[in-house]
Design a protein around this motif. Sequence first.
Motif, short mmCIF file in Angstrom:
data_model
loop_
_atom_site.label_atom_id
_atom_site.label_comp_id
_atom_site.label_asym_id
_atom_site.label_seq_id
_atom_site.Cartn_x
_atom_site.Cartn_y
_atom_site.Cartn_z
N GLY A 1 -2.74 -1.88 -3.58
CA GLY A 1 -3.10 -2.05 -4.94
C GLY A 1 -2.96 -3.54 -5.31
N GLU A 2 -2.12 -4.16 -4.59
CA GLU A 2 -1.77 -5.79 -4.56
C GLU A 2 -3.20 -6.49 -3.86
OE1 GLU A 2 3.01 -5.58 -4.89
OE2 GLU A 2 2.24 -5.83 -2.95
N GLN A 3 -3.45 -5.75 -2.78
CA GLN A 3 -4.44 -6.45 -2.03
C GLN A 3 -5.83 -6.29 -3.01
OE1 GLN A 3 -4.77 -4.78 1.80
NE2 GLN A 3 -2.84 -5.84 2.65
N ARG A 4 -6.16 -5.37 -3.57
CA ARG A 4 -7.16 -5.13 -4.37
C ARG A 4 -7.23 -6.17 -5.67
NH1 ARG A 4 -11.34 -2.39 -3.13
NH2 ARG A 4 -11.22 -0.14 -2.44
N ARG A 5 -5.83 -6.53 -6.08
CA ARG A 5 -5.68 -7.47 -6.98
C ARG A 5 -5.98 -8.88 -6.68
NH1 ARG A 5 -1.08 -4.20 -8.94
NH2 ARG A 5 0.35 -5.88 -8.72
N ALA B 1 -11.90 0.24 -7.89
CA ALA B 1 -11.03 1.32 -8.05
C ALA B 1 -10.78 2.40 -6.95
CB ALA B 1 -11.32 2.05 -9.48
N ALA B 2 -11.53 2.26 -5.90
CA ALA B 2 -11.45 3.16 -4.81
C ALA B 2 -9.89 3.25 -4.43
CB ALA B 2 -12.19 2.79 -3.53
N GLY B 3 -9.44 4.43 -4.40
CA GLY B 3 -8.12 4.79 -3.82
C GLY B 3 -6.95 4.43 -4.73
N MET B 4 -7.38 4.08 -5.86
CA MET B 4 -6.30 3.56 -7.03
C MET B 4 -5.98 4.83 -7.74
SD MET B 4 -7.36 -0.01 -8.72
CE MET B 4 -7.19 -1.57 -8.12
N ASN B 5 -4.58 4.77 -8.22
CA ASN B 5 -4.03 5.62 -9.04
C ASN B 5 -4.38 5.35 -10.46
OD1 ASN B 5 -2.13 4.01 -10.06
ND2 ASN B 5 -0.73 4.69 -8.44
N PHE B 6 -3.87 6.30 -11.17
CA PHE B 6 -4.49 6.27 -12.71
C PHE B 6 -3.99 5.10 -13.44
CE2 PHE B 6 -3.81 7.52 -17.41
CZ PHE B 6 -5.23 7.62 -17.50
#
Lengths: 251, 303
Positions: A150-154, A174-179
């Motif tokens: 998630g940090e990499q996405r950010r 948002a692929a692969g992210m949790n709610f």
Amino acid sequence: MLKLENLSKHFGGVRAVDDLSIEVNRGEVFGLIGPNGSGKSTIVNLICGVYTPTAGSIRLLGNEISGLTPNRRLVAGVARTFQNIRLFDDMPVWKNLWVAQNSTEDANKHNLLRRWFGGAGSDRDEIDALLEFSGLGGRGGELAGSLAFGEQRRLELARAVAAKPQLLLLDEPAAGMNFDEIKDLAKRIKGLREQDMSIILVEHIMELVMGVTDRIAVLNFGGKIAEGTPDEIQKSSVVQEAYLGKPQDVA
Amino acid sequence: MEYYLGIAQTIGIHALLGWSAYVLLLTGQLSLAQVGFFAIGAYVSAILTTMFGFHIVPALMVGALLGGFFAMLVGFPALRVKGLMLVVATIAFTQFVSLFFFNVHWRREVDGVMAGPDSTQGFREIRFYAANGWDTLDVTLFIWLFVLLVMVGLWWLDRSRAGAVLRAVGADDLAAQSSGINLTVAKVTAMTAGGVIAGLAGGLYAHSATYVDHLTFSVLLATFAIAYPIIGGIHNVLGTLAATIFIQGILIEGLRFLGDWRNILFGLLIILVMNLKPNGIMDARTMRAIKRIFAGGKTADSK
């Protein structure tokens, strides 16, 4: 702001994008949805210059950009994130942002020698602000590859924003992210919109698309089958058919 | 003493050659053309000092600049090929340069003696150091002056935006291009910088060897040039130097007493290093360990 006119991209006999026209306004979050293989990613790659169109035009602020290389398009104001994260893994987090500060404004801030061979100096303030915005404050020294998913996405989003774009293309962010992460992303997208950035959001996760977009275009087989506000799209029978099939097919 | 100075000279020249490949590896380009630029630097600077009476410093500069110039010319077509295809294309360039000098016969009379490249016989009259009364220690210090200059230059580069951009291109060229980096400029600049360093190394080599011929500039030497940064790792500039000392100083010279067994051990040790330290001797972990040792030393001092 961005105007696609009669845009087509054919791969041999496959018409990935076919005679598509879309207009995105300034400060608007524009959603692109559609079943798998409907041409969403191809459009992103056409706008940011990975592919050259078979036919049609791409205008940004009135200027034709379809002949420019991806780096020239970034300077013109188009930044993107990738569907599968593409960071500079072996580089520190802050340097991932440093190398992306390539807007005309940044390029002219220092003379050439200072820009290319000087240290980061005053660039660090802006980088720290971006890290703060991405919830990565104080983590600038870590290697990008060692961050959690998630940090990499950010970080990838921050890298795109570091170029001070007019138009931001988010390819399934948002692929692969949790709610919780998705809620967080929605907040961030709204924040960028307030900075007058136009955003094209390609996404499968409808909670996100319906929550943050101003308008949506629905694609199927490379063409646009519907366009409108999230409310209109949700009620459209054409869209339901594209996703679920015609009612009589089921019966 | 002379023997050790000779090894120090070889290590210095090979470290420079390794760094010329290191700059390119930063951008993800694996090039065997470095020896071609090395040969250009060697012949050009030797021709200038031997046949035209230049001082060695301007002669080295001209050799380095010509090495860089040809590297730039190779850089543009090389943009179209990547990975293995680039390796093949750059081998071809090294062979081309080597065979070019194989055919060059250009001699002129200097102080009553004929001097210059004599095609198959090689270029035998490179005597700048001897003619000017430099002893082995002078030559060694002279070579290491350039080694230090290039090392500091590359260290500086790594702290600059330009260096970060080269690494970004090496990590992921599509992401780099989409972040506004001009791939052509980045790759050709790296190629040119590598050519300058290789040309400089070539000039230093020709003058300390006093003799060059086309066989010196072989694909084997080109393999060594890329082996240094690969074995040393591209985490920082010290890796290439460490690998050069390891290979030239320990494996090649240090194991001379083993006779023919040396070659077997040589191959074995390279396999071992590649397996134990896949990112090079000086990878991120080693650097952290070194920093810990130094940091530990500091706290001990402060007590």
